[in-house]
Design an enzyme around this catalytic site. Structure first.
Site, mmCIF file in Angstrom:
data_model
loop_
_atom_site.group_PDB
_atom_site.id
_atom_site.type_symbol
_atom_site.label_atom_id
_atom_site.label_comp_id
_atom_site.label_asym_id
_atom_site.label_seq_id
_atom_site.Cartn_x
_atom_site.Cartn_y
_atom_site.Cartn_z
ATOM 1 N N ARG A 163 7.435 -6.260 18.089
ATOM 2 C CA ARG A 163 6.514 -7.120 17.337
ATOM 3 C C ARG A 163 6.109 -6.458 16.018
ATOM 4 O O ARG A 163 5.972 -7.126 14.994
ATOM 5 C CB ARG A 163 5.281 -7.440 18.196
ATOM 6 C CG ARG A 163 5.622 -8.411 19.326
ATOM 7 C CD ARG A 163 4.592 -8.388 20.449
ATOM 8 N NE ARG A 163 3.259 -8.725 19.999
ATOM 9 C CZ ARG A 163 2.148 -8.434 20.689
ATOM 10 N NH1 ARG A 163 2.210 -7.797 21.833
ATOM 11 N NH2 ARG A 163 0.974 -8.786 20.218
ATOM 12 N N ARG A 185 -1.917 -9.805 28.339
ATOM 13 C CA ARG A 185 -0.785 -10.578 27.819
ATOM 14 C C ARG A 185 0.540 -9.978 28.272
ATOM 15 O O ARG A 185 0.690 -8.758 28.284
ATOM 16 C CB ARG A 185 -0.840 -10.613 26.289
ATOM 17 C CG ARG A 185 -1.879 -11.580 25.762
ATOM 18 C CD ARG A 185 -2.077 -11.462 24.290
ATOM 19 N NE ARG A 185 -0.845 -11.378 23.503
ATOM 20 C CZ ARG A 185 -0.806 -11.431 22.193
ATOM 21 N NH1 ARG A 185 -1.926 -11.573 21.504
ATOM 22 N NH2 ARG A 185 0.331 -11.348 21.550
ATOM 23 N N LYS A 240 -7.123 -8.844 14.271
ATOM 24 C CA LYS A 240 -7.250 -10.172 13.650
ATOM 25 C C LYS A 240 -8.049 -11.118 14.555
ATOM 26 O O LYS A 240 -8.949 -11.798 14.094
ATOM 27 C CB LYS A 240 -5.861 -10.799 13.382
ATOM 28 C CG LYS A 240 -4.980 -10.005 12.445
ATOM 29 C CD LYS A 240 -3.691 -10.756 12.142
ATOM 30 C CE LYS A 240 -2.810 -11.003 13.357
ATOM 31 N NZ LYS A 240 -2.251 -9.780 13.986
ATOM 32 N N ARG A 243 3.624 -16.203 9.148
ATOM 33 C CA ARG A 243 4.316 -14.939 9.428
ATOM 34 C C ARG A 243 5.646 -14.863 8.706
ATOM 35 O O ARG A 243 6.340 -13.846 8.803
ATOM 36 C CB ARG A 243 4.550 -14.809 10.927
ATOM 37 C CG ARG A 243 3.471 -13.984 11.644
ATOM 38 C CD ARG A 243 3.654 -14.193 13.123
ATOM 39 N NE ARG A 243 3.247 -13.143 13.983
ATOM 40 C CZ ARG A 243 2.148 -13.165 14.740
ATOM 41 N NH1 ARG A 243 1.287 -14.142 14.620
ATOM 42 N NH2 ARG A 243 1.906 -12.203 15.588
ATOM 43 N N ARG A 282 -5.456 -3.309 25.905
ATOM 44 C CA ARG A 282 -6.388 -4.431 25.746
ATOM 45 C C ARG A 282 -6.242 -5.499 26.834
ATOM 46 O O ARG A 282 -5.173 -5.680 27.404
ATOM 47 C CB ARG A 282 -6.263 -5.049 24.351
ATOM 48 C CG ARG A 282 -5.016 -5.868 24.136
ATOM 49 C CD ARG A 282 -4.924 -6.342 22.692
ATOM 50 N NE ARG A 282 -3.744 -7.149 22.498
ATOM 51 C CZ ARG A 282 -3.400 -7.718 21.347
ATOM 52 N NH1 ARG A 282 -4.161 -7.537 20.271
ATOM 53 N NH2 ARG A 282 -2.318 -8.442 21.265
HETATM 54 P P1 AMP Z 1 0.014 -13.136 18.471
HETATM 55 O O1 AMP Z 1 -0.901 -13.675 19.534
HETATM 56 O O2 AMP Z 1 -0.439 -13.526 17.110
HETATM 57 O O3 AMP Z 1 0.262 -11.662 18.629
HETATM 58 O O4 AMP Z 1 1.436 -13.845 18.698
HETATM 59 C C1 AMP Z 1 2.161 -13.685 19.912
HETATM 60 C C2 AMP Z 1 3.583 -14.168 19.753
HETATM 61 O O5 AMP Z 1 3.596 -15.567 19.432
HETATM 62 C C3 AMP Z 1 4.386 -13.530 18.623
HETATM 63 O O6 AMP Z 1 4.955 -12.292 19.003
HETATM 64 C C4 AMP Z 1 5.449 -14.607 18.338
HETATM 65 O O7 AMP Z 1 6.443 -14.614 19.340
HETATM 66 C C5 AMP Z 1 4.638 -15.877 18.508
HETATM 67 N N1 AMP Z 1 4.020 -16.296 17.220
HETATM 68 C C6 AMP Z 1 2.682 -16.315 16.933
HETATM 69 N N2 AMP Z 1 2.461 -16.745 15.679
HETATM 70 C C7 AMP Z 1 3.682 -17.002 15.141
HETATM 71 C C8 AMP Z 1 4.125 -17.460 13.872
HETATM 72 N N3 AMP Z 1 3.279 -17.765 12.878
HETATM 73 N N4 AMP Z 1 5.472 -17.593 13.686
HETATM 74 C C9 AMP Z 1 6.348 -17.309 14.665
HETATM 75 N N5 AMP Z 1 5.997 -16.868 15.880
HETATM 76 C C10 AMP Z 1 4.679 -16.714 16.133
#
Ligand code: AMP
Length: 215
Positions: A173, A162, A14, A89, A128
């Site tokens: 996740r 990360r 994404k 989400r 990554r």
């Molecule tokens: P990402 O960078 O999109 O993989 O997000 C990393 C982490 O941020 C996720 O595992 C959640 O803990 C938190 N997070 C990101 N976007 C959301 C969302 N829309 N709702 C809730 N938690 C989020």
């Protein structure tokens, strides 16, 4: 104005595709994950609340996320449109987004679901890393910088991984994603804006499929 949502599990690509769409269509990428990581790095109260949840691979509360998005989409750089990467989400987030957009007369033009094979996501994610200076994305085996240890884009020599990109957290996740995706996809399918692309294809091919949808 072009407003887009990218759906897909962690590791689907994404962020990679959102950055390409951002450059091509001059719309802004809104990654909630990036916003939260910036809060964590800044040591803010929100960052402190979010860190533990993110490290465990769970979802941050809808309230916090909706507040962040409300103030973010009101900023002037969103005026040409935006691309959500990692939002919504949950169904309450999708509903809150609808309300926000209706209030400002904006609509979501396309919701693109990146369909991938879960098994492949664990190795994609654990390999990554990004350039600490410009944020360009790399991968140990799939996409290493051309000159070892030097960023192709900016020449930077420092890279970061990360905290939540380890195999155990990735599995949590992926579970969090699957617990919510079916109703969210159903929600947008009902509105007729949901389209799918093959997220297992090479990056340029995925970009081509997305461009065909955006027109
Ligand atoms: P990402 O960078 O999109 O993989 O997000 C990393 C982490 O941020 C996720 O595992 C959640 O803990 C938190 N997070 C990101 N976007 C959301 C969302 N829309 N709702 C809730 N938690 C989020």
């Amino acid at each position: 104005m072009l407003n887009l949502i990218l759906l897909g599990p962690p590791g689907a690509g994404k962020g990679t595709q959102a950055k390409l769409v951002q450059d091509k269509y001059k719309i802004v990428q809104l990654s909630i994950g990036d916003m939260l990581r910036a809060e964590v790095a800044a040591g803010s109260e929100l960052g402190r609340q979010a860190k533990q949840i993110m490290d465990a691979g769970a979802l941050v509360s809808d309230d916090l996320i909706v507040k962040m998005i409300t103030s973010r989409i009101a900023k002037p750089d969103c005026k040409n449109g935006f691309i959500f990467d990692g939002f919504p989400r949950t169904i309450p987030q999708a509903e809150a987004l609808d309300t926000m957009l209706k209030d400002s007369g904006i609509k979501i033009d396309h919701v693109v679901e990146m369909r991938v094979d879960d098994e492949a996501m664990v190795s994609r994610i654990t390999g990554r890393y990004t350039c600490a200076k410009c944020g360009a994305g790399y991968h140990d085996t799939l996409q290493a910088p051309k000159a070892g240890g030097i960023c192709d884009k900016c020449g930077g020599r420092e890279f970061t991984r990360r905290a939540d990109d380890n195999a155990e957290t990735v599995r949590t996740r992926l579970k969090a994603y699957h617990a919510h995706i079916a109703p969210i996809a159903g929600y947008y399918a009902k509105n007729g804006v949901l389209k799918g692309v093959d997220g297992m294809a090479p990056i340029p091919e995925v970009t081509r499929q997305i461009a065909a949808i955006l027109g």
